[in-house]
Design an enzyme around this catalytic site. Sequence first.
Site, short mmCIF file in Angstrom:
data_model
loop_
_atom_site.label_atom_id
_atom_site.label_comp_id
_atom_site.label_asym_id
_atom_site.label_seq_id
_atom_site.Cartn_x
_atom_site.Cartn_y
_atom_site.Cartn_z
N ARG A 69 25.64 88.00 25.51
CA ARG A 69 25.36 86.56 25.59
C ARG A 69 24.12 86.18 24.77
NH1 ARG A 69 29.44 84.70 28.38
NH2 ARG A 69 30.34 86.21 29.80
N HIS A 102 32.54 95.71 20.50
CA HIS A 102 32.82 94.29 20.75
C HIS A 102 31.65 93.44 20.27
CE1 HIS A 102 34.21 90.66 22.65
NE2 HIS A 102 35.15 91.26 23.34
N TYR A 160 29.64 87.43 22.42
CA TYR A 160 30.37 86.20 22.78
C TYR A 160 29.75 84.97 22.13
CZ TYR A 160 32.63 88.79 26.61
OH TYR A 160 33.35 89.68 27.34
N HIS A 214 35.85 87.88 19.15
CA HIS A 214 36.59 86.66 19.44
C HIS A 214 36.53 85.80 18.19
CE1 HIS A 214 35.80 87.09 24.06
NE2 HIS A 214 36.31 88.18 23.51
N GLU A 220 40.58 89.34 18.19
CA GLU A 220 41.13 89.43 19.54
C GLU A 220 42.05 88.25 19.83
OE1 GLU A 220 38.33 90.44 22.58
OE2 GLU A 220 39.72 89.99 24.19
N ASP A 279 44.78 91.44 23.98
CA ASP A 279 44.23 91.40 25.34
C ASP A 279 45.33 90.90 26.28
OD1 ASP A 279 42.95 90.30 27.75
OD2 ASP A 279 41.05 90.65 26.72
N HIS A 332 44.53 87.76 28.22
CA HIS A 332 44.46 86.58 27.35
C HIS A 332 45.84 86.09 26.92
CE1 HIS A 332 40.07 87.61 25.97
NE2 HIS A 332 40.18 87.42 27.27
N HIS A 350 43.24 95.41 25.00
CA HIS A 350 42.35 95.17 26.15
C HIS A 350 43.27 95.06 27.35
CE1 HIS A 350 38.64 93.42 23.83
NE2 HIS A 350 38.74 94.73 23.75
N ASP A 387 41.59 82.57 31.21
CA ASP A 387 40.77 83.73 30.86
C ASP A 387 39.87 84.21 32.01
OD1 ASP A 387 39.47 85.80 29.66
OD2 ASP A 387 38.47 84.61 28.11
N HIS A 447 39.73 87.63 34.14
CA HIS A 447 40.30 88.97 34.27
C HIS A 447 40.36 89.40 35.74
CE1 HIS A 447 38.85 90.07 29.93
NE2 HIS A 447 39.30 88.86 30.01
N GLU A 463 38.85 95.93 30.84
CA GLU A 463 37.78 94.91 30.95
C GLU A 463 37.94 94.23 32.29
OE1 GLU A 463 38.97 92.60 27.48
OE2 GLU A 463 37.13 93.25 26.49
ZN ZN Z 1 38.73 87.54 28.48
FE FE Z 2 39.29 91.14 25.84
FE FE Z 3 36.83 90.09 24.22
#
Ligand code: ZN
Ligand code: FE
Ligand code: FE
Length: 283
Positions: free
Chosen positions: A42, A72, A75, A112, A147, A181, A184, A216, A229, A231, A261
Amino acid sequence: MSEKPRIYVGCHLSVTNGYEAMGKTMLDFGGNTFAFFTRNPRGGRTKELPPEDAQALCALAERERFGPLVAHGSYTMNLCAAGAETRANALDMLQKDLLRMEQLPGNYYNFHPGAHTGQGIEAGVCLIAQALDAVLWSGMHTTVLLETMAGKGTEVGGRFEELRAIIDRVTLGDRLGVCLDTCHIWDAGYDLAHDLDGVLEEFDRVIGLERLYAVHFNDSKNPCGSHKDRHEKLGEGQLGLETLRRIALHPALAGRPFILETPNDDAGYIREIGLVRSWLAPD
Ligand code: ZN
Ligand code: FE
Ligand code: FE
Protein backbone atom coordinates in the site's frame (compact mmCIF):
# COMPACT_ATOMS: atom_id res chain seq x y z
CA MET A 1 12.81 -40.86 -10.86
CA SER A 2 9.74 -38.76 -10.28
CA GLU A 3 8.54 -36.27 -12.87
CA LYS A 4 8.16 -32.55 -12.29
CA PRO A 5 5.24 -31.91 -9.91
CA ARG A 6 2.06 -31.43 -11.91
CA ILE A 7 1.37 -28.10 -10.29
CA TYR A 8 3.30 -25.79 -8.04
CA VAL A 9 1.55 -24.38 -5.01
CA GLY A 10 2.39 -21.79 -2.38
CA CYS A 11 1.15 -18.56 -0.84
CA HIS A 12 2.12 -14.93 -0.33
CA LEU A 13 5.00 -14.47 2.11
CA SER A 14 6.45 -11.44 3.84
CA VAL A 15 9.91 -10.20 2.80
CA THR A 16 10.57 -8.93 6.33
CA ASN A 17 13.28 -11.51 7.03
CA GLY A 18 14.76 -11.47 3.55
CA TYR A 19 14.50 -13.54 0.41
CA GLU A 20 16.18 -16.84 1.26
CA ALA A 21 14.09 -16.85 4.44
CA MET A 22 10.93 -16.92 2.32
CA GLY A 23 12.20 -19.99 0.48
CA LYS A 24 12.88 -21.74 3.79
CA THR A 25 9.46 -20.77 5.11
CA MET A 26 7.79 -22.19 2.01
CA LEU A 27 9.68 -25.47 2.46
CA ASP A 28 8.33 -25.60 6.02
CA PHE A 29 4.84 -24.87 4.67
CA GLY A 30 5.10 -27.80 2.24
CA GLY A 31 4.87 -25.64 -0.88
CA ASN A 32 7.11 -25.24 -3.92
CA THR A 33 6.52 -21.67 -5.11
CA PHE A 34 5.48 -18.41 -3.46
CA ALA A 35 4.55 -14.80 -4.02
CA PHE A 36 5.89 -11.68 -2.34
CA PHE A 37 5.30 -7.98 -2.64
CA THR A 38 8.23 -6.18 -4.27
CA ARG A 39 7.51 -3.25 -1.98
CA ASN A 40 5.01 -2.35 0.71
CA PRO A 41 1.74 -3.19 -1.09
CA ARG A 42 0.00 0.00 0.00
CA GLY A 43 2.77 2.48 0.82
CA GLY A 44 5.18 1.67 -2.00
CA ARG A 45 8.40 1.42 0.06
CA THR A 46 10.94 -1.17 -1.05
CA LYS A 47 12.93 -3.73 0.88
CA GLU A 48 16.59 -3.95 -0.16
CA LEU A 49 17.52 -7.10 -2.06
CA PRO A 50 21.17 -7.85 -1.23
CA PRO A 51 22.80 -9.84 -4.06
CA GLU A 52 23.93 -12.66 -1.76
CA ASP A 53 20.40 -13.09 -0.37
CA ALA A 54 18.96 -13.14 -3.91
CA GLN A 55 21.52 -15.76 -4.95
CA ALA A 56 20.79 -17.87 -1.88
CA LEU A 57 17.07 -17.87 -2.73
CA CYS A 58 17.77 -18.80 -6.37
CA ALA A 59 19.99 -21.68 -5.22
CA LEU A 60 17.35 -22.93 -2.79
CA ALA A 61 14.60 -22.69 -5.42
CA GLU A 62 16.68 -24.67 -7.91
CA ARG A 63 17.80 -27.29 -5.38
CA GLU A 64 14.24 -27.81 -4.13
CA ARG A 65 12.80 -27.73 -7.68
CA PHE A 66 10.49 -24.82 -6.97
CA GLY A 67 8.26 -23.52 -9.71
CA PRO A 68 8.63 -19.91 -10.85
CA LEU A 69 8.13 -17.30 -8.13
CA VAL A 70 5.37 -14.75 -8.66
CA ALA A 71 6.34 -11.32 -7.36
CA HIS A 72 3.49 -8.84 -6.96
CA GLY A 73 3.67 -5.13 -7.69
CA SER A 74 2.26 -2.52 -5.32
CA TYR A 75 -1.50 -1.95 -5.21
CA THR A 76 -0.81 1.79 -5.32
CA MET A 77 0.92 1.46 -8.71
CA ASN A 78 -1.65 2.79 -11.19
CA LEU A 79 -0.19 3.06 -14.68
CA CYS A 80 -3.41 4.46 -16.14
CA ALA A 81 -4.52 6.97 -13.51
CA ALA A 82 -5.96 10.24 -14.81
CA GLY A 83 -3.38 12.20 -12.82
CA ALA A 84 0.00 12.56 -14.53
CA GLU A 85 1.88 12.50 -11.23
CA THR A 86 0.28 9.21 -10.13
CA ARG A 87 1.18 7.72 -13.51
CA ALA A 88 4.77 8.95 -13.34
CA ASN A 89 5.12 7.54 -9.84
CA ALA A 90 3.72 4.21 -11.02
CA LEU A 91 6.09 4.09 -13.96
CA ASP A 92 9.02 4.74 -11.63
CA MET A 93 7.90 1.89 -9.31
CA LEU A 94 7.48 -0.51 -12.22
CA GLN A 95 10.87 0.32 -13.69
CA LYS A 96 12.68 -0.11 -10.36
CA ASP A 97 10.80 -3.32 -9.57
CA LEU A 98 11.77 -4.83 -12.92
CA LEU A 99 15.41 -3.89 -12.49
CA ARG A 100 15.45 -5.53 -9.04
CA MET A 101 13.73 -8.63 -10.43
CA GLU A 102 16.84 -9.19 -12.58
CA GLN A 103 18.48 -10.40 -9.37
CA LEU A 104 15.96 -13.27 -9.42
CA PRO A 105 16.17 -14.19 -13.10
CA GLY A 106 13.57 -16.42 -14.70
CA ASN A 107 10.70 -15.54 -12.39
CA TYR A 108 7.42 -13.68 -12.83
CA TYR A 109 6.31 -10.19 -11.89
CA ASN A 110 2.55 -9.76 -11.64
CA PHE A 111 0.67 -6.50 -11.27
CA HIS A 112 -2.84 -5.08 -11.41
CA PRO A 113 -3.15 -3.35 -14.79
CA GLY A 114 -4.69 -0.27 -13.20
CA ALA A 115 -7.86 1.79 -12.79
CA HIS A 116 -8.68 4.31 -15.49
CA THR A 117 -10.38 6.62 -12.97
CA GLY A 118 -13.05 7.79 -15.40
CA GLN A 119 -11.07 8.04 -18.65
CA GLY A 120 -12.62 4.89 -20.08
CA ILE A 121 -11.27 1.39 -20.76
CA GLU A 122 -9.77 2.29 -24.13
CA ALA A 123 -7.75 5.19 -22.69
CA GLY A 124 -6.67 2.96 -19.78
CA VAL A 125 -5.50 0.21 -22.11
CA CYS A 126 -3.44 2.74 -24.12
CA LEU A 127 -1.79 4.25 -21.04
CA ILE A 128 -0.88 0.83 -19.61
CA ALA A 129 0.60 -0.27 -22.94
CA GLN A 130 2.58 2.99 -23.23
CA ALA A 131 4.00 2.46 -19.75
CA LEU A 132 5.02 -1.12 -20.54
CA ASP A 133 6.62 0.01 -23.79
CA ALA A 134 8.66 2.49 -21.80
CA VAL A 135 10.06 -0.02 -19.30
CA LEU A 136 10.34 -3.44 -20.96
CA TRP A 137 13.61 -4.24 -22.68
CA SER A 138 14.70 -7.10 -24.88
CA GLY A 139 16.92 -9.47 -22.95
CA MET A 140 15.14 -8.95 -19.63
CA HIS A 141 14.84 -12.15 -17.57
CA THR A 142 11.41 -11.63 -16.04
CA THR A 143 8.02 -12.41 -17.53
CA VAL A 144 5.63 -9.59 -16.67
CA LEU A 145 2.09 -10.74 -15.88
CA LEU A 146 -1.11 -8.73 -16.17
CA GLU A 147 -3.57 -9.91 -13.52
CA THR A 148 -7.18 -10.65 -14.43
CA MET A 149 -9.33 -8.30 -12.34
CA ALA A 150 -12.83 -8.38 -10.84
CA GLY A 151 -13.93 -5.31 -12.81
CA LYS A 152 -14.50 -3.36 -9.61
CA GLY A 153 -14.98 0.40 -10.10
CA THR A 154 -12.89 1.56 -13.07
CA GLU A 155 -10.44 -1.37 -13.00
CA VAL A 156 -8.97 -2.37 -16.35
CA GLY A 157 -8.63 -6.12 -16.87
CA GLY A 158 -12.08 -7.38 -15.87
CA ARG A 159 -12.52 -8.82 -19.38
CA PHE A 160 -10.02 -11.05 -21.16
CA GLU A 161 -10.37 -8.77 -24.20
CA GLU A 162 -8.91 -5.86 -22.23
CA LEU A 163 -5.76 -7.81 -21.37
CA ARG A 164 -5.48 -8.96 -24.98
CA ALA A 165 -5.72 -5.32 -26.13
CA ILE A 166 -2.86 -4.31 -23.82
CA ILE A 167 -0.64 -7.18 -25.00
CA ASP A 168 -1.38 -6.35 -28.64
CA ARG A 169 -0.24 -2.76 -28.20
CA VAL A 170 3.07 -3.52 -26.49
CA THR A 171 6.10 -3.80 -28.76
CA LEU A 172 7.82 -6.41 -26.58
CA GLY A 173 4.56 -8.30 -26.09
CA ASP A 174 6.50 -11.56 -25.88
CA ARG A 175 7.71 -10.49 -22.39
CA LEU A 176 4.06 -10.32 -21.26
CA GLY A 177 1.74 -12.95 -19.89
CA VAL A 178 -1.35 -13.20 -17.71
CA CYS A 179 -1.97 -14.30 -14.13
CA LEU A 180 -5.46 -15.72 -13.74
CA ASP A 181 -7.04 -14.92 -10.36
CA THR A 182 -9.91 -17.34 -9.73
CA CYS A 183 -11.73 -15.02 -7.30
CA HIS A 184 -11.36 -12.07 -9.66
CA ILE A 185 -12.63 -13.73 -12.84
CA TRP A 186 -15.54 -15.31 -10.96
CA ASP A 187 -16.45 -11.89 -9.57
CA ALA A 188 -15.98 -10.48 -13.08
CA GLY A 189 -18.67 -12.84 -14.37
CA TYR A 190 -16.76 -15.87 -15.69
CA ASP A 191 -18.69 -18.85 -14.32
CA LEU A 192 -15.99 -21.24 -13.17
CA ALA A 193 -18.51 -23.32 -11.20
CA HIS A 194 -20.84 -24.23 -14.07
CA ASP A 195 -18.66 -23.80 -17.15
CA LEU A 196 -14.98 -24.25 -16.30
CA ASP A 197 -14.14 -25.67 -19.72
CA GLY A 198 -16.01 -22.84 -21.44
CA VAL A 199 -14.15 -20.17 -19.42
CA LEU A 200 -10.77 -21.70 -20.20
CA GLU A 201 -11.73 -22.07 -23.87
CA GLU A 202 -12.68 -18.41 -23.89
CA PHE A 203 -9.35 -17.51 -22.30
CA ASP A 204 -7.62 -19.54 -24.97
CA ARG A 205 -9.58 -17.97 -27.79
CA VAL A 206 -9.15 -14.38 -26.59
CA ILE A 207 -5.68 -14.39 -25.03
CA GLY A 208 -4.18 -17.85 -25.61
CA LEU A 209 -3.41 -20.40 -22.90
CA GLU A 210 0.29 -20.14 -23.74
CA ARG A 211 0.08 -16.64 -22.18
CA LEU A 212 -1.31 -18.01 -18.92
CA TYR A 213 1.74 -18.26 -16.66
CA ALA A 214 0.33 -18.28 -13.14
CA VAL A 215 -2.86 -18.71 -11.14
CA HIS A 216 -3.98 -16.82 -8.03
CA PHE A 217 -5.96 -19.55 -6.35
CA ASN A 218 -8.71 -18.08 -4.20
CA ASP A 219 -12.29 -18.71 -3.23
CA SER A 220 -14.67 -15.72 -3.35
CA LYS A 221 -17.01 -14.32 -0.71
CA ASN A 222 -19.42 -13.14 -3.43
CA PRO A 223 -21.45 -14.57 -6.30
CA CYS A 224 -20.32 -14.75 -9.92
CA GLY A 225 -20.55 -11.33 -11.59
CA SER A 226 -20.61 -9.36 -8.33
CA HIS A 227 -17.51 -7.25 -9.27
CA LYS A 228 -16.53 -7.19 -5.59
CA ASP A 229 -13.05 -8.75 -5.16
CA ARG A 230 -13.29 -10.20 -1.66
CA HIS A 231 -11.17 -13.34 -1.34
CA GLU A 232 -12.23 -16.29 0.81
CA LYS A 233 -10.55 -19.40 2.21
CA LEU A 234 -10.67 -22.43 -0.11
CA GLY A 235 -14.05 -24.12 0.21
CA GLU A 236 -15.59 -21.42 2.40
CA GLY A 237 -16.76 -19.19 -0.43
CA GLN A 238 -19.08 -19.21 -3.40
CA LEU A 239 -16.71 -21.13 -5.68
CA GLY A 240 -16.53 -24.06 -3.31
CA LEU A 241 -14.12 -26.93 -2.92
CA GLU A 242 -15.34 -29.08 -5.79
CA THR A 243 -14.95 -26.29 -8.35
CA LEU A 244 -11.55 -25.35 -6.94
CA ARG A 245 -10.43 -28.97 -7.12
CA ARG A 246 -11.49 -29.19 -10.77
CA ILE A 247 -9.58 -25.98 -11.52
CA ALA A 248 -6.41 -27.26 -9.84
CA LEU A 249 -6.60 -30.53 -11.76
CA HIS A 250 -7.57 -29.02 -15.13
CA PRO A 251 -5.06 -30.11 -17.78
CA ALA A 252 -5.10 -26.63 -19.38
CA LEU A 253 -3.54 -25.25 -16.18
CA ALA A 254 -1.00 -27.99 -15.50
CA GLY A 255 2.50 -26.85 -14.58
CA ARG A 256 1.57 -23.30 -13.55
CA PRO A 257 2.38 -21.91 -10.10
CA PHE A 258 -0.81 -21.71 -7.98
CA ILE A 259 -0.58 -18.89 -5.43
CA LEU A 260 -2.99 -18.76 -2.49
CA GLU A 261 -4.18 -15.26 -1.58
CA THR A 262 -6.77 -16.50 0.84
CA PRO A 263 -7.43 -14.79 4.21
CA ASN A 264 -5.36 -17.18 6.36
CA ASP A 265 -2.74 -17.31 9.07
CA ASP A 266 0.31 -19.58 8.65
CA ALA A 267 -1.56 -22.66 9.87
CA GLY A 268 -4.33 -21.99 7.36
CA TYR A 269 -1.86 -21.72 4.48
CA ILE A 270 -0.12 -24.93 5.52
CA ARG A 271 -3.50 -26.65 5.53
CA GLU A 272 -4.52 -25.28 2.10
CA ILE A 273 -1.16 -26.12 0.52
CA GLY A 274 -1.54 -29.66 1.85
CA LEU A 275 -5.10 -29.81 0.54
CA VAL A 276 -4.10 -28.77 -2.98
CA ARG A 277 -1.20 -31.21 -2.99
CA SER A 278 -3.53 -34.01 -1.85
CA TRP A 279 -5.59 -33.45 -5.02
CA LEU A 280 -2.68 -34.11 -7.36
CA ALA A 281 -3.24 -37.23 -9.39
CA PRO A 282 -0.52 -39.81 -8.67
CA ASP A 283 1.86 -40.11 -11.62
ZN1 ZN B 1 -8.20 -9.64 -5.28
FE1 FE C 1 -4.77 -11.89 -7.14
FE1 FE D 1 -3.26 -9.15 -7.18
